[in-house]
Every structure is written in C-alpha cells, then in structure tokens.
Design a protein around this motif. Structure first.
Motif, PDB file in Angstrom:
ATOM      1  N   LYS A  86       0.635  -1.029  -0.248  1.00 34.99           N
ATOM      2  CA  LYS A  86       0.299   0.012  -0.382  1.00 34.99           C
ATOM      3  C   LYS A  86       1.067   1.096  -0.122  1.00 34.99           C
ATOM      4  CE  LYS A  86      -3.940  -1.725   2.254  1.00 34.99           C
ATOM      5  NZ  LYS A  86      -5.084  -2.019   3.318  1.00 34.99           N
ATOM      6  N   CYS A  87       1.840   1.358   0.686  1.00 31.34           N
ATOM      7  CA  CYS A  87       2.921   2.005   0.692  1.00 31.34           C
ATOM      8  C   CYS A  87       3.684   2.397  -0.173  1.00 31.34           C
ATOM      9  CB  CYS A  87       3.921   2.281   1.845  1.00 31.34           C
ATOM     10  SG  CYS A  87       3.062   2.191   3.998  1.00 31.34           S
ATOM     11  N   ALA A  88       3.791   1.013  -0.992  1.00 33.15           N
ATOM     12  CA  ALA A  88       4.555   1.607  -2.458  1.00 33.15           C
ATOM     13  C   ALA A  88       3.318   2.253  -3.308  1.00 33.15           C
ATOM     14  CB  ALA A  88       5.271   0.001  -2.835  1.00 33.15           C
ATOM     15  N   ASP A  89       2.699   1.509  -3.370  1.00 35.80           N
ATOM     16  CA  ASP A  89       1.354   2.154  -4.236  1.00 35.80           C
ATOM     17  C   ASP A  89       1.506   3.482  -4.166  1.00 35.80           C
ATOM     18  OD1 ASP A  89       1.220  -0.192  -5.196  1.00 35.80           O
ATOM     19  OD2 ASP A  89      -1.174  -0.497  -4.701  1.00 35.80           O
ATOM     20  N   GLN A  90       1.156   4.298  -2.950  1.00 38.58           N
ATOM     21  CA  GLN A  90       0.958   5.572  -2.291  1.00 38.58           C
ATOM     22  C   GLN A  90       2.536   6.132  -2.814  1.00 38.58           C
ATOM     23  OE1 GLN A  90       0.728   5.846   1.527  1.00 38.58           O
ATOM     24  NE2 GLN A  90      -1.818   6.062   0.773  1.00 38.58           N
ATOM     25  N   VAL A  91       3.706   5.789  -2.808  1.00 41.89           N
ATOM     26  CA  VAL A  91       4.929   6.242  -3.479  1.00 41.89           C
ATOM     27  C   VAL A  91       5.211   6.182  -5.166  1.00 41.89           C
ATOM     28  CG1 VAL A  91       7.172   6.425  -3.475  1.00 41.89           C
ATOM     29  CG2 VAL A  91       6.243   5.401  -1.133  1.00 41.89           C
ATOM     30  N   HIS A  92       4.303   5.141  -5.390  1.00 37.96           N
ATOM     31  CA  HIS A  92       4.233   4.962  -7.042  1.00 37.96           C
ATOM     32  C   HIS A  92       3.870   6.430  -7.466  1.00 37.96           C
ATOM     33  CE1 HIS A  92       2.256   3.098 -10.611  1.00 37.96           C
ATOM     34  NE2 HIS A  92       3.534   2.442 -10.706  1.00 37.96           N
ATOM     35  N   GLU A  93       2.326   6.206  -7.204  1.00 45.66           N
ATOM     36  CA  GLU A  93       1.617   7.924  -8.084  1.00 45.66           C
ATOM     37  C   GLU A  93       2.624   8.430  -7.485  1.00 45.66           C
ATOM     38  OE1 GLU A  93      -0.887   7.271  -9.667  1.00 45.66           O
ATOM     39  OE2 GLU A  93      -0.674   5.661  -9.806  1.00 45.66           O
ATOM     40  N   GLU A  94       3.534   9.075  -6.807  1.00 44.78           N
ATOM     41  CA  GLU A  94       3.145  10.602  -6.008  1.00 44.78           C
ATOM     42  C   GLU A  94       4.726  10.685  -7.176  1.00 44.78           C
ATOM     43  OE1 GLU A  94       6.029  12.117  -2.277  1.00 44.78           O
ATOM     44  OE2 GLU A  94       4.416  10.751  -1.867  1.00 44.78           O
ATOM     45  N   LEU A  95       5.507   9.740  -7.697  1.00 45.97           N
ATOM     46  CA  LEU A  95       6.917   9.996  -7.950  1.00 45.97           C
ATOM     47  C   LEU A  95       6.477  10.315  -9.576  1.00 45.97           C
ATOM     48  CD1 LEU A  95       9.527   8.841  -8.995  1.00 45.97           C
ATOM     49  CD2 LEU A  95       9.294   6.845  -8.992  1.00 45.97           C
ATOM     50  N   TRP A  96       5.185   9.571 -10.243  1.00 49.90           N
ATOM     51  CA  TRP A  96       4.719   9.706 -11.401  1.00 49.90           C
ATOM     52  C   TRP A  96       4.427  11.091 -12.117  1.00 49.90           C
ATOM     53  CZ3 TRP A  96       5.213   7.264 -15.363  1.00 49.90           C
ATOM     54  CH2 TRP A  96       4.250   7.759 -16.988  1.00 49.90           C
ATOM     55  N   GLY A  97       3.896  11.884 -10.403  1.00 49.71           N
ATOM     56  CA  GLY A  97       3.076  13.119 -10.557  1.00 49.71           C
ATOM     57  C   GLY A  97       4.677  14.088 -10.637  1.00 49.71           C
ATOM     58  N   VAL A  98       5.483  14.140  -9.593  1.00 46.97           N
ATOM     59  CA  VAL A  98       6.741  15.111  -9.705  1.00 46.97           C
ATOM     60  C   VAL A  98       7.614  14.181 -10.676  1.00 46.97           C
ATOM     61  CG1 VAL A  98       8.882  15.003  -8.600  1.00 46.97           C
ATOM     62  CG2 VAL A  98       6.924  14.158  -6.718  1.00 46.97           C
ATOM     63  N   SER A  99       7.954  13.083 -11.250  1.00 50.91           N
ATOM     64  CA  SER A  99       8.456  13.374 -13.061  1.00 50.91           C
ATOM     65  C   SER A  99       7.632  13.004 -13.952  1.00 50.91           C
ATOM     66  CB  SER A  99       9.279  10.889 -12.670  1.00 50.91           C
ATOM     67  OG  SER A  99       7.795  10.774 -13.037  1.00 50.91           O
ATOM     68  N   LYS A 100       6.579  13.222 -13.934  1.00 54.84           N
ATOM     69  CA  LYS A 100       5.444  13.387 -15.295  1.00 54.84           C
ATOM     70  C   LYS A 100       6.132  12.852 -16.390  1.00 54.84           C
ATOM     71  CE  LYS A 100       4.976  18.438 -14.715  1.00 54.84           C
ATOM     72  NZ  LYS A 100       4.741  18.372 -13.066  1.00 54.84           N
ATOM     73  N   GLY A 101       6.717  11.199 -15.739  1.00 54.45           N
ATOM     74  CA  GLY A 101       6.536  10.220 -16.495  1.00 54.45           C
ATOM     75  C   GLY A 101       7.706   9.904 -17.622  1.00 54.45           C
ATOM     76  N   ASN A 102       8.549  11.239 -16.893  1.00 51.44           N
ATOM     77  CA  ASN A 102       9.825  11.386 -17.234  1.00 51.44           C
ATOM     78  C   ASN A 102      11.016  10.680 -16.703  1.00 51.44           C
ATOM     79  OD1 ASN A 102      11.830  12.368 -19.602  1.00 51.44           O
ATOM     80  ND2 ASN A 102      11.508  14.620 -18.035  1.00 51.44           N
ATOM     81  N   LEU A 103      11.738   8.358 -16.780  1.00 48.28           N
ATOM     82  CA  LEU A 103      12.101   8.647 -15.770  1.00 48.28           C
ATOM     83  C   LEU A 103      13.235   7.598 -16.657  1.00 48.28           C
ATOM     84  CD1 LEU A 103       9.363   6.754 -14.139  1.00 48.28           C
ATOM     85  CD2 LEU A 103      10.511   8.356 -13.260  1.00 48.28           C
ATOM     86  N   THR A 104      14.530   7.011 -15.909  1.00 50.10           N
ATOM     87  CA  THR A 104      15.916   6.932 -16.482  1.00 50.10           C
ATOM     88  C   THR A 104      15.106   5.234 -16.657  1.00 50.10           C
ATOM     89  OG1 THR A 104      16.788   6.348 -14.540  1.00 50.10           O
ATOM     90  CG2 THR A 104      17.178   8.893 -15.361  1.00 50.10           C
ATOM     91  N   ASP A 105      16.067   4.939 -17.105  1.00 48.38           N
ATOM     92  CA  ASP A 105      15.600   3.066 -17.075  1.00 48.38           C
ATOM     93  C   ASP A 105      16.086   2.265 -15.808  1.00 48.38           C
ATOM     94  OD1 ASP A 105      15.412   3.452 -20.323  1.00 48.38           O
ATOM     95  OD2 ASP A 105      17.724   2.665 -20.903  1.00 48.38           O
ATOM     96  N   GLU A 106      16.842   2.935 -14.874  1.00 47.78           N
ATOM     97  CA  GLU A 106      16.619   2.112 -13.410  1.00 47.78           C
ATOM     98  C   GLU A 106      15.607   2.463 -13.311  1.00 47.78           C
ATOM     99  OE1 GLU A 106      19.512   3.646 -10.149  1.00 47.78           O
ATOM    100  OE2 GLU A 106      20.614   3.353 -11.874  1.00 47.78           O
ATOM    101  N   GLU A 107      15.285   3.636 -13.321  1.00 43.33           N
ATOM    102  CA  GLU A 107      13.929   4.141 -12.872  1.00 43.33           C
ATOM    103  C   GLU A 107      12.352   3.615 -13.170  1.00 43.33           C
ATOM    104  OE1 GLU A 107      15.388   8.836 -10.940  1.00 43.33           O
ATOM    105  OE2 GLU A 107      14.416   8.595 -12.762  1.00 43.33           O
ATOM    106  N   ILE A 108      12.493   3.704 -14.409  1.00 47.87           N
ATOM    107  CA  ILE A 108      11.860   2.814 -14.492  1.00 47.87           C
ATOM    108  C   ILE A 108      11.880   0.813 -14.220  1.00 47.87           C
ATOM    109  CG2 ILE A 108      10.690   1.574 -17.113  1.00 47.87           C
ATOM    110  CD1 ILE A 108      11.455   4.372 -18.898  1.00 47.87           C
ATOM    111  N   GLN A 109      12.716   0.240 -14.354  1.00 44.87           N
ATOM    112  CA  GLN A 109      13.034  -0.759 -13.323  1.00 44.87           C
ATOM    113  C   GLN A 109      11.632  -0.740 -12.331  1.00 44.87           C
ATOM    114  OE1 GLN A 109      16.274  -2.459 -13.779  1.00 44.87           O
ATOM    115  NE2 GLN A 109      15.728  -4.134 -13.328  1.00 44.87           N
ATOM    116  N   LEU A 110      12.285   0.241 -11.065  1.00 42.77           N
ATOM    117  CA  LEU A 110      11.900   0.158 -10.188  1.00 42.77           C
ATOM    118  C   LEU A 110      10.137   0.445 -10.403  1.00 42.77           C
ATOM    119  CD1 LEU A 110      11.834  -0.194  -6.980  1.00 42.77           C
ATOM    120  CD2 LEU A 110      13.270   2.240  -7.363  1.00 42.77           C
TER     121      LEU A 110
END
Length: 95
Positions: free
Chosen positions: A47-71
C-alpha cells in the motif's frame, strides 16, 4: 525530491518482497500465525509502495530513466508477490 521518492519506493518494494517471501517460508513450516503477520506487513508495504508510486509519477511527469522505470515497473508487480504468499498460506491452512 525525486531522489527521496525513489529511495522510499525502493524501500517499500524491498519490504513487500522480503515479507512476502518470509510469509511463504513460515507457511511451508506450518507456522500459520507468523505467516499471517508477515503477510500483513507485506500488504502494508505494498500500500505504501502504491502511494509512493503515484507520487513519483506525479513529480516525474513520466520522465524516468531506465533504472527508475525498472523500479517503477517492479512496484507494479507486487500483487504477484502477495498472491504467491496468500496461495501458500491457504495451502498450509489445509494441511
């Protein structure tokens, strides 16, 4: 900020996997109570990972490195880890 979010996501993903694996181990040992407790913790980590996942998507606006995409993708597969643990727990309960 993004780095902090990534670290939190990694922590929760690892926790979910670790507790799911330990729940499976306890189920196989026949220790149902411990397996349930560990599975509960794994569920909370997911549940915590899901929340942080959404937070990351919002902050990054989908702009992630390959390593970040893997995580990011790894966090989306935590349901499978939990399902494996639930399945093993149900098998153990029938023994």
């Amino acid at each position: 900020m993004k780095k902090d979010i990534l670290e939190r996501l990694e922590t929760e993903v690892k926790a979910c996997k670790r507790y799911s694996e330990n729940s499976i181990k306890k189920s196989k040992e026949g220790n149902i109570g411990s397996a349930i407790n560990l599975l509960d913790i794994a569920g909370t980590a997911k549940k915590c990972a899901d929340q942080v996942h959404e937070e990351l998507w919002g902050v990054s606006k989908g702009n992630l490195t390959d390593e970040e995409i893997q995580l990011f993708a790894e966090s989306e597969t935590l349901d499978r880890e939990l399902k494996k643990a639930y399945k093993e727990l149900n098998i153990a309960r029938k023994r």
